[in-house]
Design a protein around this motif. Structure first.
Motif, PDB file in Angstrom:
ATOM      1  N   LYS A 115      -0.588  12.491   7.651  1.00 15.70           N
ATOM      2  CA  LYS A 115      -0.843  11.616   6.622  1.00 15.70           C
ATOM      3  C   LYS A 115      -0.017  10.252   6.683  1.00 15.70           C
ATOM      4  CE  LYS A 115      -2.639  10.401   2.578  1.00 15.70           C
ATOM      5  NZ  LYS A 115      -4.193  10.292   2.393  1.00 15.70           N
ATOM      6  N   VAL A 116       1.263  10.362   7.166  1.00 15.27           N
ATOM      7  CA  VAL A 116       2.174   9.482   7.343  1.00 15.27           C
ATOM      8  C   VAL A 116       1.795   8.743   8.175  1.00 15.27           C
ATOM      9  CG1 VAL A 116       4.597   8.918   7.731  1.00 15.27           C
ATOM     10  CG2 VAL A 116       4.290  10.894   6.054  1.00 15.27           C
ATOM     11  N   PHE A 117       1.547   9.066   9.514  1.00 18.66           N
ATOM     12  CA  PHE A 117       1.328   8.200  10.686  1.00 18.66           C
ATOM     13  C   PHE A 117      -0.065   7.502  10.458  1.00 18.66           C
ATOM     14  CE2 PHE A 117       4.442  10.594  13.027  1.00 18.66           C
ATOM     15  CZ  PHE A 117       5.117   9.786  13.602  1.00 18.66           C
ATOM     16  N   MET A 131       0.714  -1.247  -0.061  1.00 18.17           N
ATOM     17  CA  MET A 131       0.134   0.118   0.061  1.00 18.17           C
ATOM     18  C   MET A 131       1.029   1.359   0.048  1.00 18.17           C
ATOM     19  SD  MET A 131      -2.951   1.002   2.859  1.00 18.17           S
ATOM     20  CE  MET A 131      -3.695   2.616   2.674  1.00 18.17           C
ATOM     21  N   LYS A 132       0.629   2.097  -0.848  1.00 18.23           N
ATOM     22  CA  LYS A 132       1.589   3.473  -1.065  1.00 18.23           C
ATOM     23  C   LYS A 132       0.867   4.506  -0.304  1.00 18.23           C
ATOM     24  CE  LYS A 132       3.090   6.455  -4.450  1.00 18.23           C
ATOM     25  NZ  LYS A 132       3.211   6.705  -6.140  1.00 18.23           N
ATOM     26  N   ILE A 133       2.041   5.100   0.459  1.00 19.55           N
ATOM     27  CA  ILE A 133       1.552   6.445   1.350  1.00 19.55           C
ATOM     28  C   ILE A 133       1.952   7.434   0.345  1.00 19.55           C
ATOM     29  CG2 ILE A 133       1.944   7.466   3.606  1.00 19.55           C
ATOM     30  CD1 ILE A 133       2.678   4.952   4.777  1.00 19.55           C
ATOM     31  N   ASP A 134       0.984   8.354   0.133  1.00 21.97           N
ATOM     32  CA  ASP A 134       1.224   9.704  -0.774  1.00 21.97           C
ATOM     33  C   ASP A 134       0.719  10.824   0.181  1.00 21.97           C
ATOM     34  OD1 ASP A 134       1.779  11.506  -2.593  1.00 21.97           O
ATOM     35  OD2 ASP A 134       0.418  10.986  -3.816  1.00 21.97           O
ATOM     36  N   PRO A 135       1.720  11.424   0.971  1.00 23.01           N
ATOM     37  CA  PRO A 135       1.150  12.444   1.686  1.00 23.01           C
ATOM     38  C   PRO A 135       1.098  13.847   1.309  1.00 23.01           C
ATOM     39  CG  PRO A 135       3.570  12.081   2.358  1.00 23.01           C
ATOM     40  CD  PRO A 135       2.911  11.036   1.459  1.00 23.01           C
ATOM     41  N   ILE A 136       1.574  13.673  -0.185  1.00 21.52           N
ATOM     42  CA  ILE A 136       1.581  15.415  -0.886  1.00 21.52           C
ATOM     43  C   ILE A 136       0.129  15.334  -1.659  1.00 21.52           C
ATOM     44  CG2 ILE A 136       2.797  16.571  -2.694  1.00 21.52           C
ATOM     45  CD1 ILE A 136       4.186  16.197  -0.303  1.00 21.52           C
ATOM     46  N   HIS A 137      -0.292  14.050  -2.077  1.00 26.19           N
ATOM     47  CA  HIS A 137      -1.704  14.146  -2.949  1.00 26.19           C
ATOM     48  C   HIS A 137      -2.699  15.360  -2.332  1.00 26.19           C
ATOM     49  CE1 HIS A 137      -4.636  13.015  -5.732  1.00 26.19           C
ATOM     50  NE2 HIS A 137      -5.310  12.878  -4.761  1.00 26.19           N
ATOM     51  N   GLN A 138      -2.765  15.493  -1.034  1.00 21.47           N
ATOM     52  CA  GLN A 138      -3.848  16.068  -0.400  1.00 21.47           C
ATOM     53  C   GLN A 138      -3.733  17.650  -0.607  1.00 21.47           C
ATOM     54  OE1 GLN A 138      -3.331  16.313   3.893  1.00 21.47           O
ATOM     55  NE2 GLN A 138      -1.064  15.430   3.724  1.00 21.47           N
ATOM     56  N   PHE A 139      -2.286  17.937  -1.020  1.00 15.08           N
ATOM     57  CA  PHE A 139      -2.226  19.515  -1.453  1.00 15.08           C
ATOM     58  C   PHE A 139      -2.475  19.636  -2.890  1.00 15.08           C
ATOM     59  CE2 PHE A 139       0.892  18.308   2.128  1.00 15.08           C
ATOM     60  CZ  PHE A 139       0.250  18.823   3.136  1.00 15.08           C
ATOM     61  N   ASN A 140      -2.685  18.831  -3.694  1.00 11.83           N
ATOM     62  CA  ASN A 140      -2.911  19.060  -5.292  1.00 11.83           C
ATOM     63  C   ASN A 140      -3.979  20.151  -5.155  1.00 11.83           C
ATOM     64  OD1 ASN A 140      -0.849  17.504  -5.606  1.00 11.83           O
ATOM     65  ND2 ASN A 140      -2.319  15.907  -6.328  1.00 11.83           N
ATOM     66  N   GLY A 145      -9.589  22.701   7.454  1.00  9.12           N
ATOM     67  CA  GLY A 145      -8.565  21.731   6.552  1.00  9.12           C
ATOM     68  C   GLY A 145      -8.163  20.706   7.619  1.00  9.12           C
ATOM     69  N   ILE A 146      -8.316  20.675   8.751  1.00  8.51           N
ATOM     70  CA  ILE A 146      -8.142  19.506   9.603  1.00  8.51           C
ATOM     71  C   ILE A 146      -9.209  18.370   9.470  1.00  8.51           C
ATOM     72  CG2 ILE A 146      -7.744  18.563  11.943  1.00  8.51           C
ATOM     73  CD1 ILE A 146      -6.525  21.604  12.740  1.00  8.51           C
ATOM     74  N   ILE A 147     -10.102  18.774   8.931  1.00  6.05           N
ATOM     75  CA  ILE A 147     -11.354  17.736   8.716  1.00  6.05           C
ATOM     76  C   ILE A 147     -10.965  16.741   7.854  1.00  6.05           C
ATOM     77  CG2 ILE A 147     -13.789  17.220   8.098  1.00  6.05           C
ATOM     78  CD1 ILE A 147     -14.341  20.013   9.231  1.00  6.05           C
ATOM     79  N   PRO A 148     -10.843  15.366   7.956  1.00 10.47           N
ATOM     80  CA  PRO A 148     -10.358  14.363   6.952  1.00 10.47           C
ATOM     81  C   PRO A 148     -11.083  14.848   5.641  1.00 10.47           C
ATOM     82  CG  PRO A 148     -10.858  13.495   8.815  1.00 10.47           C
ATOM     83  CD  PRO A 148     -11.402  14.903   8.961  1.00 10.47           C
ATOM     84  N   TYR A 149     -10.370  14.456   4.479  1.00 14.76           N
ATOM     85  CA  TYR A 149     -10.862  14.974   3.074  1.00 14.76           C
ATOM     86  C   TYR A 149     -11.076  16.215   2.651  1.00 14.76           C
ATOM     87  CZ  TYR A 149     -10.953   9.825   3.508  1.00 14.76           C
ATOM     88  OH  TYR A 149     -10.566   8.312   3.810  1.00 14.76           O
ATOM     89  N   THR A 150     -10.595  17.084   3.455  1.00 12.39           N
ATOM     90  CA  THR A 150     -10.928  18.402   3.019  1.00 12.39           C
ATOM     91  C   THR A 150      -9.388  19.111   2.242  1.00 12.39           C
ATOM     92  OG1 THR A 150     -10.448  19.364   5.287  1.00 12.39           O
ATOM     93  CG2 THR A 150     -12.706  18.777   4.863  1.00 12.39           C
ATOM     94  N   PHE A 151      -9.525  20.402   2.340  1.00  7.73           N
ATOM     95  CA  PHE A 151      -8.405  21.024   1.869  1.00  7.73           C
ATOM     96  C   PHE A 151      -7.803  22.185   2.608  1.00  7.73           C
ATOM     97  CE2 PHE A 151      -6.334  24.252  -0.940  1.00  7.73           C
ATOM     98  CZ  PHE A 151      -5.385  23.358  -1.526  1.00  7.73           C
ATOM     99  N   THR A 152      -6.560  22.265   2.861  1.00  4.42           N
ATOM    100  CA  THR A 152      -5.960  23.422   3.564  1.00  4.42           C
ATOM    101  C   THR A 152      -5.546  24.571   2.913  1.00  4.42           C
ATOM    102  OG1 THR A 152      -5.490  21.642   5.367  1.00  4.42           O
ATOM    103  CG2 THR A 152      -4.500  23.805   5.612  1.00  4.42           C
ATOM    104  N   ILE A 153      -6.129  25.627   2.904  1.00  5.56           N
ATOM    105  CA  ILE A 153      -5.790  26.889   2.165  1.00  5.56           C
ATOM    106  C   ILE A 153      -4.466  27.358   2.389  1.00  5.56           C
ATOM    107  CG2 ILE A 153      -6.489  29.070   1.439  1.00  5.56           C
ATOM    108  CD1 ILE A 153      -9.168  28.309   2.227  1.00  5.56           C
ATOM    109  N   SER A 154      -4.287  27.345   3.467  1.00  2.00           N
ATOM    110  CA  SER A 154      -2.801  27.936   3.996  1.00  2.00           C
ATOM    111  C   SER A 154      -1.736  26.910   3.812  1.00  2.00           C
ATOM    112  CB  SER A 154      -2.868  28.276   5.577  1.00  2.00           C
ATOM    113  OG  SER A 154      -3.545  27.161   6.337  1.00  2.00           O
ATOM    114  N   SER A 155      -1.838  25.736   3.224  1.00  2.00           N
ATOM    115  CA  SER A 155      -0.764  24.754   3.038  1.00  2.00           C
ATOM    116  C   SER A 155      -0.042  25.359   1.625  1.00  2.00           C
ATOM    117  CB  SER A 155      -1.175  23.486   2.980  1.00  2.00           C
ATOM    118  OG  SER A 155      -2.194  23.303   1.905  1.00  2.00           O
TER     119      SER A 155
END
Length: 249
Positions: free
Chosen positions: A187-189, A1-10, A101-111
């Motif tokens: 995301k990693v943990f 299983m691949k962990i992709d912590p960057i995808h959430q910032f796309n 942005g902390i809510i799962p599957y949302t987007f963090t603007i300030s990232s």
């Protein structure tokens, strides 16, 4: 299983608004969550009411108002209250968008650095324009500290000028880096828990208890960081505006 912590910032386009030359103007997930943050703040401010005995929404609105007002008075003085709408808007927008942005599957603007840089540049040019308009050339006395011996004054002035023009960099990167790093760690943990469970079965789920506990602890820390970063951005704005209101050291 691949962990992709960057995808959430796309940044993903949701629909196209039009074209300017060869460039597509799109409404993105970032734009959507900016509107969500503005909507949440608007509901909080407009629906809170003015009861003598405040309800929950009114209490949150009043606490937010007084918190920002006391921050301004303690750093920029009573005269700094003329900038209350700007500082309150910045604080609430950053705080609400961080918490959403902390809510799962949302987007963090300030990232995204472009967002934090835009906010930091707004503050920088407000300080610069207001400082020159109010104080004239006296505003530039902030680059000449009192009591510095003449033989090192040029060096000190160079450092002061450099630090002044680097303010937007530190102002924006601090917020961006904290939100980016925190979400990557989460995301990693969280990925470790799923990876152990899918790869090792029942034994993996048992072994995932520690990463899960760390994920919960990090999540709680991120809630605190979301508020603290909004506060740090606001109080630095107050300090910078104080230079425009009361130039000199």
């Amino acid at each position: 299983m691949k962990i992709d912590p960057i995808h959430q910032f796309n940044i993903e386009p949701l629909f196209t608004l039009g074209h300017i030359g060869n460039h597509t103007i799109a409404f993105t997930n970032s734009s959507l969550y900016m509107l969500v943050a503005v909507a949440v703040i608007s509901i909080l401010m407009l629906a809170s009411g003015t009861q003598l005995v405040p309800g929950r929404l009114q209490s949150v609105a009043e606490i937010s108002y007084e918190f920002v007002a006391s921050t301004i008075r303690s750093t920029a003085g009573a005269e700094g209250m003329k900038f209350f709408p700007l500082i309150f808007s910045l604080f609430m927008f950053i705080c609400v968008s961080n918490l959403v942005g902390i809510i799962p599957y949302t987007f963090t603007i300030s990232s995204h650095l472009i967002v934090t840089a835009a906010l930091a540049l707004l503050v920088f040019f407000t300080v610069l324009i207001y400082g020159v308009a109010k104080n004239g050339l006296k505003f530039f006395s902030i680059f000449v500290p009192h009591g510095v011996p003449g033989y090192i004054l040029p060096l000190v002035m160079f450092i002061e000028i450099l630090s002044f023009f680097l303010r937007p960099v530190s102002h924006s990167v601090r917020l961006f880096a904290n939100m980016l790093a925190g979400h990557i760690a989460l995301k990693v943990f969280a990925g470790f828990v799923a990876m152990l469970g899918f790869s090792l079965g029942a034994l993996g789920w048992v072994g995932g208890v520690l990463p899960l506990a760390l994920t919960v602890a990090l999540y709680a820390l991120e809630i605190l960081v979301a508020f603290l970063q909004a506060y740090v951005f606001a109080i630095l704005t107050c300090i910078y505006l104080n230079d425009a209101i009361h130039p000199g050291h």
